[in-house]
Design a protein around this motif. Structure first.
Motif: not given
Length: 467
Positions: A179-182, A279-290, A292-302, A323-325
């Protein structure tokens, strides 16, 4: 509980360091600030102990794991400016309860559930206590299961699963950022550029968001007002695998599409706005990170469709954008929300959520017929799981069922003013029916309310406007 003792397990780590908090930690801190003081905010995970291990070996493994992951030995406090700060300890102790009572399988299960409840209800002193606890179920002194508990402030659900897998020896520790490196990355030029892009996405998406997904006048509230219904289904698990393979998307995309379709069927609206738990785990350096990475992101669906297959494509595209943002400072996000609210003359919909909590499933898809799934649906179980005076408008979760890998749990926490109990239950059973029907044919969105039993229910906010 009888035959219960507490062990203080020492740990040592490579460094002691104080640093700014991460964006994910700040998100959890803000969430906690909206709760009443003393409200627990923890996540637990159960793991089975490999045969032949002793209690001492389990305690040693816990010590090693806490020493390896800085998130599990981090304190939190606010500095003189009111900013959240993380302080990593290089040594200390964590609390582990050991329960050695013997009994029948039913008694042991009840005891394990009580230990899990105790951990879920634990209140951590974040400025002085490591944010990790555990309990070992060891009837007669032989360990059979471990319950891991961390606070959401320091680790999200996926992190807790990784910790449990490491303890059980089913997952080898992989290189990942601490987390300090994040936090250092987030404060760097690259991190701030990424954040600027995320905030622009947030601003544009919320500008186009509906003011509410439920536009009809609210009905009469039940007492208490907010109810959680849960449905456990094997048919849903099988249908998700078939549909994901057919549409060449993840099962999570199918879950989100089904949620949007059912929400549209219940409200009669042509679009819906949801907050995704990303979950914000797309980058390889975060895939197995322990951490608090999750955040709330809006999505508008037609919801124009016209068919569910069209909706799946729409949902895939929209969710990929979310997911990209998904990484930004929460305080800056709220400034954007306030600015959007001023420009719109009202706040956008911020009380409807979607969260796919299922773990990784290494399963091969199998061809299934709708008839087979309807047979499996005879085993589906529904229950009212919780009733509270306060809560959000609509919170849909897909989750695992411990010890039953073929089952999927659908959980909906909703406002009875907008979704009365009969409609609430019909929506969950209707989602199962929809997924089964989709195995057989593509379903036009205009047919879903009638197909799933939502049409004609009285008191459902918006059903009078169903397409």
């Amino acid at each position: 509980m009888r035959d219960l003792r507490t062990e203080k397990v020492p740990f040592t780590g490579e460094r002691s360091v104080t640093a700014p908090s991460t964006w994910g930690q700040r998100q959890a801190w803000l969430d906690m600030g909206r709760m009443r003081p003393g409200t627990p905010y923890n996540v637990t995970q159960v793991l089975l102990v490999p045969e032949g291990w002793t209690v001492g070996q389990v305690l040693d493994r816990i010590s090693e794991t806490v020493g390896r992951h800085e998130a599990l030995r981090t304190l939190f406090f606010e500095d003189d400016r009111g900013e959240l700060v993380q302080r990593v300890l290089d040594s200390g102790e964590v609390q582990v309860e050991v329960w050695t009572a013997e009994g029948s399988p039913e008694e042991l299960l009840a005891g394990a559930m009580e230990l899990n409840r105790r951990l879920e209800d634990a209140v951590f002193a974040h400025d002085s206590e490591p944010p990790f606890r555990a309990a070992i179920c060891a009837p007669g002194g032989v360990p059979q299961a471990v319950i891991v508990c961390v606070t959401h402030l320091t680790a999200d659900l996926q992190s807790t699963r990784l910790v449990a897998e490491e303890l059980a020896g089913s997952h080898r520790p992989a290189p990942a950022l601490q987390p300090v490196d994040v936090a250092a990355y987030e404060g760097s030029e690259r991190g701030l550029k990424r954040e600027a892009s995320a905030l622009a996405y947030l601003r544009d998406t919320l500008t186009a968001f509906p003011a509410s997904n439920f536009t009809a006048p609210p009905g009469k509230a039940e007492e208490p007002r907010h109810w959680r219904g849960g449905l456990t289904s094997k048919a849903v698990t099988l249908a998700l695998e078939v549909l994901a393979t057919r549409h060449r998307v993840s099962t999570s995309t199918v879950c989100l599409a089904a949620t949007a379709a059912m929400l549209g069927a219940a409200t009669g609206e042509a679009r819906c706005g949801l907050l995704l738990i990303v979950g914000n785990r797309i980058p390889s350096e975060l895939r197995y990170a322990v951490g608090s990475l999750a955040q709330n992101v809006p999505v508008l669906i037609d919801l124009a469709g016209p068919g569910f297959a069209d909706l799946v494509r729409t949902v895939w595209s929209a969710s990929m954008g979310a997911y990209r943002h998904g990484r930004f400072a929460p305080a800056k996000a709220w400034r954007e929300i306030d600015d959007v609210t001023r420009r719109r003359g009202g706040r956008p919909e911020l009380d409807c959520f979607f969260n796919d909590m299922r773990g990784r499933k290494d399963r091969l898809p199998q061809d299934r017929t709708a008839a087979e799934l309807r047979t499996a649906a005879r085993e589906t179980v529904f229950s009212w799981e919780d009733r509270r005076a306060t809560g959000g408008t609509f919170f849909m979760e897909f989750g695992d069922v411990f010890g039953e890998p073929d089952m999927t749990r659908l959980s909906l926490f909703a406002d009875t003013c907008l979704l009365p109990p009969a409609a609430h239950e019909a929506l969950l059973f209707g989602m199962e029916s929809l997924l089964i029907e989709l195995v057989e044919r593509d379903v036009p969105l205009a047919e879903i309310a009638g197909l799933t039993g939502l049409a004609g229910l009285s008191g459902v906010s918006g059903l009078s406007g169903v397409r």
